[in-house]
Structures are given as C-alpha cells and as structure tokens.
Design a protein around this motif. Structure first.
Motif, short mmCIF file in Angstrom:
data_model
loop_
_atom_site.label_atom_id
_atom_site.label_comp_id
_atom_site.label_asym_id
_atom_site.label_seq_id
_atom_site.Cartn_x
_atom_site.Cartn_y
_atom_site.Cartn_z
N VAL A 201 77.47 54.43 25.79
CA VAL A 201 77.28 54.23 27.22
C VAL A 201 77.24 52.73 27.48
O VAL A 201 77.15 51.93 26.55
N ALA A 202 77.28 52.37 28.74
CA ALA A 202 77.23 50.96 29.10
C ALA A 202 75.82 50.41 28.93
O ALA A 202 74.84 51.16 28.96
N LEU A 203 75.72 49.12 28.75
CA LEU A 203 74.41 48.47 28.72
C LEU A 203 73.72 48.66 30.06
O LEU A 203 74.37 48.86 31.08
N PRO A 204 72.37 48.63 30.06
CA PRO A 204 71.66 48.76 31.34
C PRO A 204 72.14 47.74 32.36
O PRO A 204 72.30 46.56 32.04
N GLU A 205 72.38 48.18 33.57
CA GLU A 205 72.82 47.29 34.65
C GLU A 205 71.66 47.12 35.63
O GLU A 205 71.31 48.06 36.36
#
Length: 602
Positions: free
Chosen positions: A122-126
């Motif tokens: 998943v993407a890094l925390p935004e």
C-alpha cells in the motif's frame, strides 16, 4: 488486537532519520522481526534482516564502512543496496556465489522517519499537515505494552485528562485516529499566547508485547524559533509520553505476557547457497543496462558507466568482486570482455574503461564511435577468475597501460579495507595515465613508471620483484610481452607460484588445432571425437554438454574443465606453468590432447 497478517503488508516506522548516524548500524524491530538499518555514504538507507548468513550473527553489531556492511564475527561483507555477499574471508581467493544475498526490505524516508515493512503493498501514509509544513521528530519511546493498549492512554494524556502543560502554557488537543497505527492531535490554541504545533503519532508494533511511539511535531519552524524554546518544547512532550509509558506499564505489569510473534525467516535456498546452474552457453546476456555516462579518461581510453534499467529506478545489478569482468554484447553480434573498475558497494552500475586499439576487431571501435549516452546494452553477470586475496600481508599490483582496469578495482577495495598495497603503473606517456587524481589519493604506495623502453622495463621489473618477502602476493595485468617478462622475472627471483596472479587480455599464442582426439565424459557417460579444426568446447556443446565460457581464447579461465586421465595440450595463457604441468585441468576453448584420449570430469 491488531490483525497481524494485515500488518505485514503495511508500512511502519522503524527508526528516525536522526537514528542513522554516520557509519552506524541501528537495530530495529517490527512484528517480532529484527532489522539492521544503516545509511551508506551515498545516502541510501538499507533495511535488512538482522543476521549474517553465516551462523546468524547480528549485523547490527557489524561495521558500516560506508559502502558495505561487515559482520564482525566472521568478516563476511555485504554490498550497499543489494545486500549481496562480496567477500568471505574463509575463502580469500574465491569470489562468493553471486546469489548469496541477505533478505532486504522495502524502505522509504518521510516525515523525518524511516519506514519499512515485511511486504508493504500500500502507499505510505498521506498526511497533508506533514507534507506541507515543517516537521520535527520527537525522540522515540518504547513501551512494554501491546499496540492496542497504547493509543487510548496516549490520547487521554493530551485530551481527556487535563490540559497538557507545554512549556509555560496549557494546551488542549483534539484527536482523531485514521487507523490503528496513527493518532493525529490538533492543538486548540485559541486561549494561547502563541500557537503550538500539531502532532502526528505513529505506533510501531515491535512485538506482541512491545510498541514504539514515534511522534512528529508539525509546523515548528526550527529556522526561526529560538533553540532554547525548541529544547524546552521537546522535553515537555517527552515528559508527557514518558508518563504514559510508566502508567501503562504499571497498569499491565500483573497481566500475563502475550505470546511473542514468531517471524517467518526463510532459510537460504540451495540455489542461493551455491553457484548458479550452468546454462547451455556461458555467453548469455542476463543483464540490461543503459549507458549513463561516457568520459575520456586518458589518451584513446574512455570509461563507460552502465546503469541498471528499472521502471522504478530501484533495480540493482549483481554485486561484483575486485578483478571481475563482464561480457558486453555489442551491435552486429560482437561479444567482448571488459574488467569492472567498480569500487566496493557500487551495485547500481557497472563501470568499464576501454582503449581503442589500431588492430581492433570491432569491439573497442564500436564502443568509442558507435555507442552513445542513453543506448541500451546487454551484459552478462560478473565473472571472476582473477580474484583478490585479502589475507596477504602486502599486495603488489603491477599494471601496464589499460591493464590497470582490473587492478584499479583491487586498489579501491584494498584502500577501503586499509590493507597494505603498492601499485606500479607502467605507461608510455603521461597522457595515458587513467584516474591519476584518484590513484594519488589512495593510502597505498602508488608509483608511475613513464616512457620506459622494453630493456628499461625489464630492469625495473627485476628491481621491483627482487627478494620477495613471505606472505606477499603479486597481481599482474598488461600487454602480453610485459606480462611474460614479469612472470619470468618473478619466477627467477623466487616468487612462489601460488603468490603470482595474472590476467591476459588476449591469448597471443599461435593455436594449433590440427589434431583430433577422443574425450570420455566421466559423469555423462559419453565418448566424443574432437575433429581437427574444431575446439573441444564446440564439440561438447554440439553434443548437448553445457560448459560456461567468456573470452573463448584461453585467457579468462571461465571454461576450465577438470582432467581425470590423459595429457592435455595446453594452449592457454590462464594457467600458471605449475598448473599446466600438473595436467589436472584444461581450458576447453583452446586446449587439446597430447595423448590419444582425455577423460574429463563432465
């Protein structure tokens, strides 16, 4: 309780950027798995399994030399970026298998933190407030408490219980938790004389009963804020978090400890532990590279930087050892061998230096005149038949002209390890010296010998090679006549045969392939007739017997085959005189038989 399986596919903070101090190795832990985290001198952050592949010694107690991580117990060395093993002291003259590689994990640096995970998909925390403002990481705090017990006490410490005393003012916070691992605290500064920064807390699941709190202050401009005020602010937040730790650990001290998480650490496979299997041809092009830079480094000599190709830019090339070479596949079907001049830990590119020769058969001419920056090329993985012993008390490197190339990688490695060495570099004119500034900056004794005629070169070699001390090793590479003279001189001056190492760029011997002979293959059970005009290597391949090769002219040693019976007719320049006299191996690309039959270990 957190979903452990789901957590394996998420990003977690494992360290602060400030934890990765110069030439240090930081020990981290995530989901019960120990990690060795270190920053190389080129800025790259490595997150690896915290174990040396030999006996599982922790790499976090290893030595970060800026380009490689060295296990302090047995001395195994692992390359920056790839974690490929580059050196095994127990076998100082052998290059380890290219596939011996530690487990590596994805890594990213954001918000002043180092992020990793077992298999993040998943993407890094935004968090917009972190991306658009100044961020100041707080000191990490480890609690002996499971992650699901930490969030509520931490939130209450800043919200429900009372107004938090931050510096000289009381600040109330509002909180939200976008996921089980993140807490966002927005400061209510309506009653404050000066605004307080918002806070983002990230909870790191170390183990089933341990959690790290990693906080980041948002909006604190350290360039305009008084340093004393910043120090006081950081102390106040640390005091609040430390109180949470003490109270929570006291509360759960009498509770039974949860069962620890047992990480799944894959064993080193047989394929990784050994050499790769042989293919049908040793001249396969397994790597794709882009020509990233071309520089003129001396008269008629250009260096080529060949970078790994990847859509993400993260692909690394197989690690190489000093003295290694690669096959470069050029247009029109040309295949040429070039020594790598890479220094230790350089795995994002291969570097070669090529001299254009008047009698070029097309290889050097193509590289000098047809290859441009941005072109794509195919290469083999590195092979090393000219390996550097790093247990010598002193190493003498003797280079002639373009013969510096394999010895340059050796000098760079010895320099990095602070091993004693001397480099003698013979050239015809000053403008033929490659990499002079770097050579003069090495800690070893580097001497240039310029403009010597053949007789003067012979006299100089006689002086340099006189009275060889015990446990000294000699490495030679250069023009054929110089190499022959150096080898003869070393032999007459008392250098032991096993202390003299050499590599010819090409075999100048006039090959005689007029004989025919029989070979028996002990393992395969085949009996083959090698006809006149055809090499043993060609006959073997025509009959489905795979033998790796590279130069195919008897100078590199790749196609070496063990001889069980019979007398070989050696026509190579790879084996020493004593090795040829033993008759227990041959170079299948050029050697033939003096006896009627050879029995080979194939």
């Amino acid at each position: 309780m957190i979903d452990l399986e789901a957590a394996r596919y998420l990003w977690h903070p494992v360290a602060a950027s400030s934890d990765l101090v110069y030439r240090h190795v930081y020990q981290a832990m995530i989901l019960g798995r120990e990690l060795a985290v270190w920053r190389a001198d080129d800025g790259n952050v490595n997150v690896w399994e915290n174990r040396c592949l030999h006996r599982g010694v922790r790499l976090s107690i290893g030595i970060n030399d800026g380009t490689e991580l060295v296990c302090q117990y047995h001395g195994w060395r692992y390359a920056n970026r790839t974690a490929g093993c580059t050196y095994i002291p127990a076998h100082p003259a052998d290059a380890p298998a290219r596939s011996i590689c530690n487990n590596t994990y994805a890594v990213a640096e954001r918000f002043g933190l180092i992020w990793s995970g077992e298999s993040p998909d998943v993407a890094l925390p935004e968090l917009g407030m972190l991306d658009t403002s100044h961020v100041t990481p707080l000191m990490g705090m480890t609690l002996n408490a499971p992650l699901h017990r930490v969030a509520l006490p931490l939130i209450e410490a800043y919200t429900v219980q009372h107004s938090t005393q931050i510096g000289t003012q009381s600040v109330r916070y509002g909180a939200n938790t976008p996921d089980p691992y993140t807490i966002i605290l927005h400061a209510d500064c309506s009653q404050s004389e000066s605004p307080s920064p918002d806070i983002a807390f990230f909870l790191q699941p170390i183990d089933s009963g341990r959690t790290a709190i990693r906080g980041v202050l948002c909006g604190l401009d350290e360039t305009t804020t008084d340093k004393a005020s910043i120090t006081q602010l950081l102390r106040c937040h640390h005091h609040v978090i430390n109180n949470v730790r003490r109270q929570l650990e006291s509360l759960i001290a009498s509770e039974p400890a949860p069962a620890p998480w047992i990480p799944i650490i894959p064993t080193v496979s047989e394929a990784q532990a050994g050499l790769p299997p042989l293919g049908s041809s040793g001249r396969s092009a397994t790597q794709r590279v882009r020509v990233a830079a071309i520089d003129t480094v001396a008269q008629h000599i250009k260096s080529f930087r060949l970078e790994a190709i990847s859509v993400s830019g993260a692909l690394q090339l197989p690690a190489s050892q000093p003295g290694a070479h690669i096959d470069v596949h050029l247009p029109e079907g040309l295949i040429r061998q070039y020594s790598l001049i890479n220094g230790p830990g350089q795995t994002d590119h291969y570097a070669i230096a090529v001299k254009e020769t008047a009698d070029s058969a097309g290889g050097s001419s193509a590289l000098h005149h047809n290859i441009r920056v941005g072109d794509l090329l195919a290469t083999s993985a590195p092979r090393n038949n000219f390996t550097l012993r790093r247990d010598a008390e002193h190493t003498m490197l003797l280079a002639g002209g373009i013969g510096l190339t394999p010895l340059l990688s050796m000098a760079r490695a010895l320099n990095k390890m602070a091993r004693p060495f001397t480099l003698h570099y013979f050239v015809t004119t000053e403008d033929q010296i490659m990499f002079r500034d770097e050579l003069e900056s090495l800690h070893g004794d580097v001497q240039f010998h310029i403009g010597l005629d053949p007789q003067q070169t012979e006299q100089k070699l006689a002086t340099l090679l006189a009275n060889p001390p015990a446990h000294h090793h000699l490495y030679l590479c250069g023009p054929g006549p110089m190499m022959d003279c150096a080898r003869d001189t070393a032999s007459s001056r008392g250098w032991a045969d096993n202390t003299v190492h050499f590599e010819y760029f090409k075999n100048l011997t006039t090959l005689d392939d007029s004989s025919s002979f029989v070979v028996e293959l002990a393992r395969s059970g085949l009996t083959l007739q090698v006809p006149a005009g055809e090499s043993l290597l060609t006959t073997l391949r025509h009959n489905g017997v795979a033998v790796p090769s590279s130069c195919e002219q008897g100078s590199c040693g790749t196609c070496r085959v063990n001889v069980l019976e019979g007398e070989p007719d050696h026509q190579d320049v790879y084996l020493s005189q004593s090795e040829q006299a033993r008759g227990d191996c041959l170079m299948s690309c050029v050697s033939r038989a003096r006896s009627e039959k050879l029995v080979l270990d194939l």
